[in-house]
Design an enzyme around this catalytic site. Structure first.
Site, short mmCIF file in Angstrom:
data_model
loop_
_atom_site.label_atom_id
_atom_site.label_comp_id
_atom_site.label_asym_id
_atom_site.label_seq_id
_atom_site.Cartn_x
_atom_site.Cartn_y
_atom_site.Cartn_z
N GLY A 117 34.18 41.18 42.72
CA GLY A 117 33.35 42.20 42.08
C GLY A 117 33.91 42.62 40.73
O GLY A 117 33.20 42.66 39.74
N ALA A 118 35.21 42.92 40.72
CA ALA A 118 35.83 43.40 39.50
C ALA A 118 37.33 43.47 39.70
O ALA A 118 37.81 43.26 40.82
CB ALA A 118 35.29 44.78 39.12
N GLU A 153 41.06 45.57 38.49
CA GLU A 153 41.58 46.84 37.97
C GLU A 153 42.71 46.72 36.96
O GLU A 153 43.51 47.65 36.83
CB GLU A 153 42.07 47.68 39.16
CG GLU A 153 43.34 47.15 39.86
CD GLU A 153 43.10 46.30 41.10
OE1 GLU A 153 41.99 45.71 41.21
OE2 GLU A 153 44.00 46.21 41.95
N GLU A 210 37.47 50.52 40.77
CA GLU A 210 38.47 49.95 39.86
C GLU A 210 39.18 51.06 39.09
O GLU A 210 40.39 51.00 38.89
CB GLU A 210 37.81 48.96 38.88
CG GLU A 210 37.02 47.83 39.54
CD GLU A 210 37.75 47.09 40.65
OE1 GLU A 210 38.99 47.01 40.60
OE2 GLU A 210 37.08 46.60 41.58
#
Ligand code: TRP
Ligand code: ZN
Length: 829
Positions: free
Chosen positions: A264-265, A267, A301
């Site tokens: 998804g993403a 950090e 995130e």
């Protein structure tokens, strides 16, 4: 270069942890960026922690072009597998290496890679070693300086972690930029991005008055779809200050969206990199669910800045320390944006759909595993979602104030360090003033505990008997048939069957033995048990409650989550009966659904969730032998009767739940109810359902309504609706063929269709000219959707298995991580 495929990778064990032999307090990286060939120079200042040990740097098959120690080229380095081993005489040295890598060839999307002309990195968990030689483990924290040089036209924007320090012209049409991150961080949080990007800028003033410049970077064409993500970021920053007292710590916070991304993403410190599906939204192209997911992932995130970055993980066995906690935090954030009950219901549904099956299958593992072969495969629903449930149980046991105190203690004590799950639990014990010795079993054992609950009522006394059974953890406690009893915080209440009154007020009971009996006196009427209210423990409840009891709770329980659970259980029992016996009595479900639809003042968003039937897969999970056809038939039959018998109510809901488009909890709830009603109208077989759906499809001013109408039509099998079905799919394709995220929906809707020819359709879709395995979102839209489509995927002739297996074998060669993520459907039965 690659190890022979037949050799299983070595096993890494949690018990074998040893602190690093060398630390790297400072690192300077220089990138000569080019998609074809990028040169990476690394300068590591290293300090010894273990006498005599050579320096071992992780790599991924690169050839070191140069190795220098304290400025002098050396040649007594050697390669040991993928590690670069350098003998060093003293306790502190400057070690320099140079390698070349090829971003454009990087189909794994780990390390430095190219996505639509943008160069970006993904380093978690072990991608940094694909960029340069380094002790690529999370307990080595370094201060990074990064200098990037690249073609000024193709890569006008150069970003890295931390704050920008300088930039300039490099001649020959090239330019450079330098960034410095003052916070020591592990290599998995390193990131850089180079590309032709435009910012959507904002600012945030922290609680101590510091101004932070925010920017979301995308290609120019996508800029108009970034406002929602930017807004969500500001909400998340304010929420973390309010709720956890956590403030942002750099002067800039950048987010970049790319189209090719394994998860998804990510950090990365001060430079989050996102899958564009979790950034880009406008009403025409994104559904309410997309908007919600964007806010959740942006918050997730961002929250990692404290739970993950400032306090990071000692080793990858501690992954749930950051992921479980951060999911818990993002769930809290999302709950506070709208209906907390509906959010909890959605989270429970996700847990049951993804985590319970994992915990019941051959891949079951504790939230803190004891060993792994490939860490990339441990980014699981167990580590994330069950991990969040474990934090939630601690928060429930401590109560809000003590939980906050304990979190403050944890953040203060471990700031700037690489911590363990044990450090977290100990902080919860100190800060909360509780003993969690036995509770630690949640970190050690796998499997979903089952709790059986029965109530006996006699002479004004109610006796509640509770028993728990924990399945054995695969590979643990050899020969033991079951796990040790867990500590289960169970929220309970008793209602009077006649009066509906609370006979026993809500209380939290800690079930921490195999069997316990609770006695309640002064119970004058027959009690109905409400248990695991709020889903206070992630367990399966087996109770002796009758259909009438469940129907009662589905109307009168004052906890919306328990109310929803009662309705689900009632529906589930009906569907199981239908699947096993070929027929079932639908009346109790029909009455309960009818009453819910008719109840004045009830939140439409809640109604929409409450009247939804459990998925085919969830019904299958209840059965020792799964017959996908029988389950689908039972579910279809119940949907049809609900549709027919309550047709007037569905119409009323459909016509009544209208509001001008706005992304607000209220308008969202109405859209959800309206679209659920449309689904039931189609199930009813009413003559006009296809016309209604097609009209909605054409007239919709937002993707939620358009996509819902499309799904309804795409599920339809009635010959008289065939024209509308084909036309809608075609119109949708023509309209959105140039928008990859919306095209994913077009693929996904067909892969998820309940039609009986879906397997054939999917076999065609993988040959569609817009289908590609190289883009993870596209691969997931078809293969991921198909894998969870129980009837289509588990077709008796095995065609579904063959199709997925063939595709995943091909995908594994390109991108093993995305392939592994799509594997679970093959590992369920
Ligand atoms: N840490 C990321 C998160 O927020 C997960 C992640 C993103 C990831 N990309 C990855 C994990 C690549 C492993 C590999 O949850
Ligand atoms: Zn995360």
């Amino acid at each position: 270069m690659d190890a022979p495929q037949t050799l299983a990778p070595a096993v890494t064990r949690r018990a074998d942890y040893r602190p690093p032999d060398w630390l790297v307090p400072d690192v300077a990286l220089e990138f000569d960026l080019d998609p074809v060939r990028t040169r990476v120079r690394a300068r590591l200042s290293v300090t010894r922690s273990t006498p005599d040990a050579p320096l071992r740097l992780d790599g991924a098959g690169q050839v070191p072009l140069a190795v220098r120690v304290d400025g002098v080229a050396i040649n007594d380095w050697r390669l040991d597998g993928d590690q670069l081993v350098i003998p060093l005489p003293g306790d502190a040295h400057l070690v320099e290496t140079e390698v070349e890598i090829a971003p454009e060839q990087n189909t794994q999307l780990m390390g430095l890679y190219a996505s639509n002309g943008i160069l970006c990195t993904q380093c978690e968990a072990e991608g940094f070693r694909r960029i340069t030689y380094f002790p690529d483990r999370p307990d080595v924290l370094s201060r990074y300086t990064v200098r990037m040089t690249a073609d000024a036209q193709r890569f006008p924007v150069l970003l890295a972690n931390g704050d920008p320090v300088a930039r300039g012209d490099a001649g020959d049409g090239r330019h450079w930029a330098e960034w410095r991150d003052p916070f020591p961080k592990p290599s998995y949080l390193f990131a850089l991005v180079a590309g032709d990007l435009q910012p959507n800028r904002g600012s945030f003033t922290t609680m101590s008055g510091r101004a932070v410049e925010l920017a979301i970077w995308v290609r120019a064409a996508d800029l108009s779809r970034t406002d929602h993500a930017l807004h969500a970021l500001k909400l998340a920053m304010a929420w973390d200050e309010r709720t956890y007292g956590r403030e942002y710590d750099l002067d800039v916070f950048n987010i970049v969206a790319v189209d090719d991304f394994n998860f998804g993403a990510m950090e990365n410190k001060g430079l989050n990199v996102f899958n564009s599906r979790y950034i880009l939204a406008d009403p025409d192209t994104a559904t309410d669910a997309d908007y919600d997911a964007i806010a959740t992932v942006v918050a997730h995130e961002y929250f990692h800045n404290w739970s993950g970055n400032r306090v990071t993980c000692r080793d990858w066995f501690q992954l749930s320390l950051k992921e479980g906690f951060t999911v818990y935090r993002d769930q809290g954030f999302s709950a506070d944006q709208g209906s907390a009950a509906v959010k909890r219901i959605e989270d429970i549904r996700t847990l049951r759909a993804a985590q319970f099956p994992e915990d019941a299958g051959p891949l079951a593992h504790p939230i803190r595993p004891d060993s792994y072969q490939e860490i990339s495969n441990f980014y699981t629903a167990t580590v994330y979602n069950k991990g969040a449930e474990v934090v939630r149980m601690i928060a429930t046991m401590l109560g809000p104030q003590r939980f906050r105190t304990a979190c403050d203690l944890y953040f203060d004590r471990f700031d700037g360090t690489a911590a363990t799950c044990e450090d977290f639990v100990r902080s919860m014990e100190f800060g909360g003033g509780v003993d969690l010795s036995r509770f630690r079993r949640w970190y050690e054992q796998a499997g979903t505990p089952r709790v059986s609950a029965s109530v006996e009522h006699r002479d004004g006394r109610a006796t509640l008997r509770l028993a728990q059974r924990v399945p054995a953890t695969p590979g643990q406690h050899d020969g033991q048939p079951a796990g040790e009893p867990m500590v289960l915080p169970l929220c309970l209440k008793l209602f009077g069957a006649q009066t509906g009154r609370a006979l026993i007020e809500e209380r939290l009971h800690l079930l921490d033995e195999a069997n316990q009996t609770l006695v309640f006196d002064g119970v004058g009427e027959r009690p109905v048990l409400s248990i695991n209210r709020g889903f206070s423990a992630p367990v399966i409840i087996d109770s002796d409650r009758t259909a009438a009891d469940l129907a009662f709770l589905s109307r009168h329980d004052d906890d919306p989550v328990a109310r929803h659970e009662a309705m689900q259980q009632l529906m589930l029992d009906t569907l199981v009966a239908g699947a096993v016996e070929g027929r079932a009595d639908h009346d109790a479900v029909i009455d309960a659904v009818s009453a819910t639809l008719a109840e004045p003042g009830l939140d439409p968003a809640f109604i929409a969730e409450a009247v939804l039937l459990p998925s085919e897969a969830f019904v299958g999970d209840q059965l020792a032998v799964v017959d996908p056809e029988a389950i689908a038939a039972a579910r279809e039959a119940l949907r049809r009767t609900l549709g027919r018998r309550l047709e007037a109510q569905w119409r009323e809901a459909y016509d009544g739940a209208r509001a001008p488009y706005a992304y607000t909890p209220a308008a969202k709830g109405l859209r959800r109810l309206r679209n659920v009603a449309l689904g039931y109208l189609s199930a009813s077989g009413a003559d006009d359902w296809a016309r209604l759906a097609f009209t909605q499809f054409g007239a919709a001013d937002n993707m939620t309504d358009r996509q819902a109408a499309l799904s309804t039509l795409a599920n339809g099998e009635a010959p008289e609706a065939e024209g509308e079905r084909v036309a809608a799919l075609d119109i949708f394709y023509q309209r959105y063929r140039d928008n990859p995220l919306v095209l994913d929906k077009w693929f996904g809707t067909q892969a998820l269709s309940t039609r009986t020819d879906t397997a054939v359709t999917v076999a065609e879709l993988i040959h569609h000219r817009d289908f590609t395995l190289a883009n993870p979102n596209r691969a997931r839209s078809v293969l991921g959707g198909f894998g969870v489509n129980q009837r289509a995927f588990h077709a008796a002739d095995g065609a579904g298995y063959r199709l997925l297996a063939d595709q995943l074998i091909a995908l594994d060669r390109l991108n093993p991580q995305t392939a592994a993520k799509l594997l679970p459907p093959l590992a369920r039965w």
